[in-house]
Design a protein around this motif. Structure first.
Motif, PDB file in Angstrom:
ATOM      1  N   ILE A 169      77.890  49.683  47.054  1.00 55.15           N
ATOM      2  CA  ILE A 169      77.454  48.343  46.651  1.00 55.15           C
ATOM      3  C   ILE A 169      75.935  48.260  46.469  1.00 55.15           C
ATOM      4  O   ILE A 169      75.417  47.357  45.807  1.00 55.15           O
ATOM      5  N   THR A 216      84.846  42.378  48.129  1.00 58.69           N
ATOM      6  CA  THR A 216      85.481  43.370  48.999  1.00 58.69           C
ATOM      7  C   THR A 216      84.917  44.780  48.778  1.00 58.69           C
ATOM      8  O   THR A 216      85.394  45.737  49.382  1.00 58.69           O
ATOM      9  N   GLN A 217      83.924  44.917  47.904  1.00 58.14           N
ATOM     10  CA  GLN A 217      83.393  46.259  47.620  1.00 58.14           C
ATOM     11  C   GLN A 217      82.479  46.738  48.742  1.00 58.14           C
ATOM     12  O   GLN A 217      81.780  45.955  49.368  1.00 58.14           O
ATOM     13  N   ALA A 218      82.485  48.039  48.944  1.00 56.44           N
ATOM     14  CA  ALA A 218      81.881  48.611  50.143  1.00 56.44           C
ATOM     15  C   ALA A 218      80.534  49.279  49.880  1.00 56.44           C
ATOM     16  O   ALA A 218      80.258  49.760  48.791  1.00 56.44           O
ATOM     17  N   GLY A 219      79.725  49.309  50.926  1.00 53.68           N
ATOM     18  CA  GLY A 219      78.475  50.047  50.916  1.00 53.68           C
ATOM     19  C   GLY A 219      78.734  51.550  50.935  1.00 53.68           C
ATOM     20  O   GLY A 219      79.825  51.999  51.323  1.00 53.68           O
ATOM     21  N   THR A 220      77.737  52.309  50.517  1.00 54.18           N
ATOM     22  CA  THR A 220      77.872  53.763  50.416  1.00 54.18           C
ATOM     23  C   THR A 220      78.291  54.396  51.737  1.00 54.18           C
ATOM     24  O   THR A 220      79.113  55.320  51.760  1.00 54.18           O
ATOM     25  N   PHE A 221      77.744  53.897  52.844  1.00 57.72           N
ATOM     26  CA  PHE A 221      78.072  54.461  54.155  1.00 57.72           C
ATOM     27  C   PHE A 221      79.559  54.374  54.462  1.00 57.72           C
ATOM     28  O   PHE A 221      80.118  55.231  55.142  1.00 57.72           O
ATOM     29  N   ALA A 222      80.214  53.333  53.978  1.00 61.28           N
ATOM     30  CA  ALA A 222      81.649  53.158  54.227  1.00 61.28           C
ATOM     31  C   ALA A 222      82.477  53.765  53.103  1.00 61.28           C
ATOM     32  O   ALA A 222      83.509  54.387  53.337  1.00 61.28           O
TER      33      ALA A 222
END
Lengths: 353, 353
Positions: free
Chosen positions: B175, B193-199
């Motif tokens: 994200i 609902t989009q996720a950050g790189t870490f997740a």
């Protein structure tokens, strides 16, 4: 100073305080494993806080963290509350609930002189705050018993604000994190500009001198290693502990965490009035997860409570806050000590004690 | 197969294609430095695409990537367009623009047989797609000239969808990333609902067998190292290249990237019709960054274009898409080769060639 010296732990790893899904047992297990266990005080009445602290002290002689919310309680706005219950009317009808019979009232209490009195008797070595910091007199009381102070930042500006007020370490909370966003500068619903851990962490590290603890999306030893590669002095992990034996996560919540739907989370203010990340369920889908017309934090809790109770009694999580971060892949049905030691494998040698 | 073997490069590092702020020069510099330079085709007319490809081939004998959008062009909806221009009416009045005189029309062209004809003559060794994949016949043409195919995924489901259709590698776009979100399953505005790189990254790595390229928030050698720690086979970096000598980033855009406001970005559909991350400016603040009533992608471009032109002529970015990711701390006013080699220091030895 390294984080392990600051916290007095062997490991620069903090179990995130998670109100509603854990009490002293999880904190005891984590602290005894060499990391920093946390007790969330936000949903504990004063007597319960005292009991939990006593049990925590009984369970470990190691350092632990006591976490408080420090929001300013809002005025109850009867008109806003009525409009909100009108929005929920179809759900009340569906469940045979009389909206007029629902008690209002806060769902989470901020740090206060009364709670400080209780805490002080146990001298928690670390105290962490969410939603900024308490008023200076209360913060001075915490420092007065020798506690190290941590607080959450969701932006570079918040990290600088906290450092200017003397916190010992900043928790950089990336957008991936489960539960309540800790933001306190800007409006309660201002989440559109908040950053993921990959972007937030190095920018906070560059902006402040105090140690920075990475939070949000960290759920494995690899995630821990990545956070240190990005400049973290330590890590805080929450979601991965939700299935641990010592967590009090409900069976329903555990089921949701195990399912494929757990990958689909969103920030929602429907359950409390402030944005918090949870698994998308019926209420979030149907109303939209973020609503400007929901009551102010923490008052929104009251209107949903009876719906949640009825649905849960029927085995449904349609109205439950199913708190979870964006990375549930690390959730393990093991003891918290085992999970702690597994996560700790990602910590570089020079950060341990 | 390691990513360097797949791409034919020395380094598992891709310069992200960034339509509007770069042409062949940036790609040439990056490819000649041993990474994979990218040419974005989305805003190039067929003749311009041919010229750019010729210049790119002239500039380097190393592998490069040609990027296409592959959205399905929408029907023009005159009523929706009229309502939207009504929303913008105060701005048109402020700038003395006659809304009736604004030409409508698409702002970005998807991959097509005509563009495939042009591209095929140059046999780009790598082709990447955003917004899913083109229809099977077009994809077969790309494979027919021997190109490796990459595509963006913003979720585990999208990564699996792409792998099932035979892509050679998936770009996991967290994200944090600047510019357009690449999502293609679910609604255009479904970004909550989009996720950050870490997740996102470790979950995509666990879900597919093909190599996974990390994108979003990576802007330093430390960020590169962190992505590999999380299981990436390679990294894609965009924002950090925006100030490079070879980028065509406007002076106004460069100024915004250098300022403190660059830390405040949001996803907005106001400029094109699909969510894309840019620095928050007046239009985004006043209308709100995401609007359900904006014209469909890419038609929204037309209504803003004259406002942007007038404002930019007066030195203002109030109506400009100031694309940027959440981590602008890596933007450097250097040659792209120097930046590439700096970023490459975060790549573990075993991933290089």
């Amino acid at each position: 100073m390294r984080l392990v010296e600051l916290l007095g732990t062997k490991l620069p790893l903090i179990q995130a305080p998670m109100a509603g899904v854990q009490a002293h047992a999880l904190a005891v297990a984590v602290s005894n494993a060499g990391a920093l266990g946390s007790l969330p005080a936000a949903m504990l009445a004063p007597a319960a806080l005292r009991d939990e602290l006593a049990a925590l002290r009984d369970g470990t002689s190691r350092p632990f963290n006591l976490n408080f919310f420090c929001h300013r309680p809002p005025e109850i706005d009867a008109a806003r509350e009525a409009r909100w219950r009108e929005q929920l009317a179809p759900y009340y009808r569906e469940h045979g609930i009389d909206p007029a019979a629902i008690p209002s009232g806060p769902g989470r209490a901020p740090f206060s002189a009364e709670l400080a009195d209780i805490a002080e008797a146990f001298r928690p070595p670390v105290v962490s705050f969410h939603f900024g910091l308490p008023v200076p007199e209360l913060l001075a009381r915490v420092r007065g018993w020798g506690a190290k102070v941590l607080a959450s930042a969701t932006s570079v500006d918040e990290a600088r604000w906290l450092e200017a007020r003397g916190v010992d370490a900043v928790i950089a909370q990336g957008i991936e994190a489960g539960g309540h966003r800790g933001h306190f500068l800007g409006g309660d619903l201002d989440v559109a500009t908040q950053a993921g851990t990959f972007a937030l962490l190095p920018q906070v590290v560059a902006a402040v001198r105090c140690p920075v603890i990475a939070a949000g999306g960290i759920a494995s030893r690899e995630g821990v290693a990545a956070a240190f590669a990005l400049g973290a002095a330590g890590v805080q992990v929450g979601t991965a502990y939700l299935l641990c034996d010592e967590a009090t996560t409900s069976a329903l919540h555990r089921g949701a965490l195990r399912g494929g739907g757990a990958r689909t989370t969103a920030l929602t203010n429907l359950f409390t009035g402030r944005p918090a990340r949870g698994i998308v369920n019926r209420l979030m889908r149907e109303l939209g997860p973020l609503r400007a017309d929901a009551p102010a934090f923490p008052l929104a809790t009251a209107a949903i409570a009876p719906l949640r109770a009825r649905a849960e009694a029927a085995g449904s999580g349609d109205f439950s806050p199913l708190w979870a971060g964006q990375n549930t892949s690390g959730c393990r049905e093991v003891g918290a000590a085992a999970l702690t030691l597994e996560l700790a494998q990602g910590i570089p040698e020079e950060f341990r004690r």
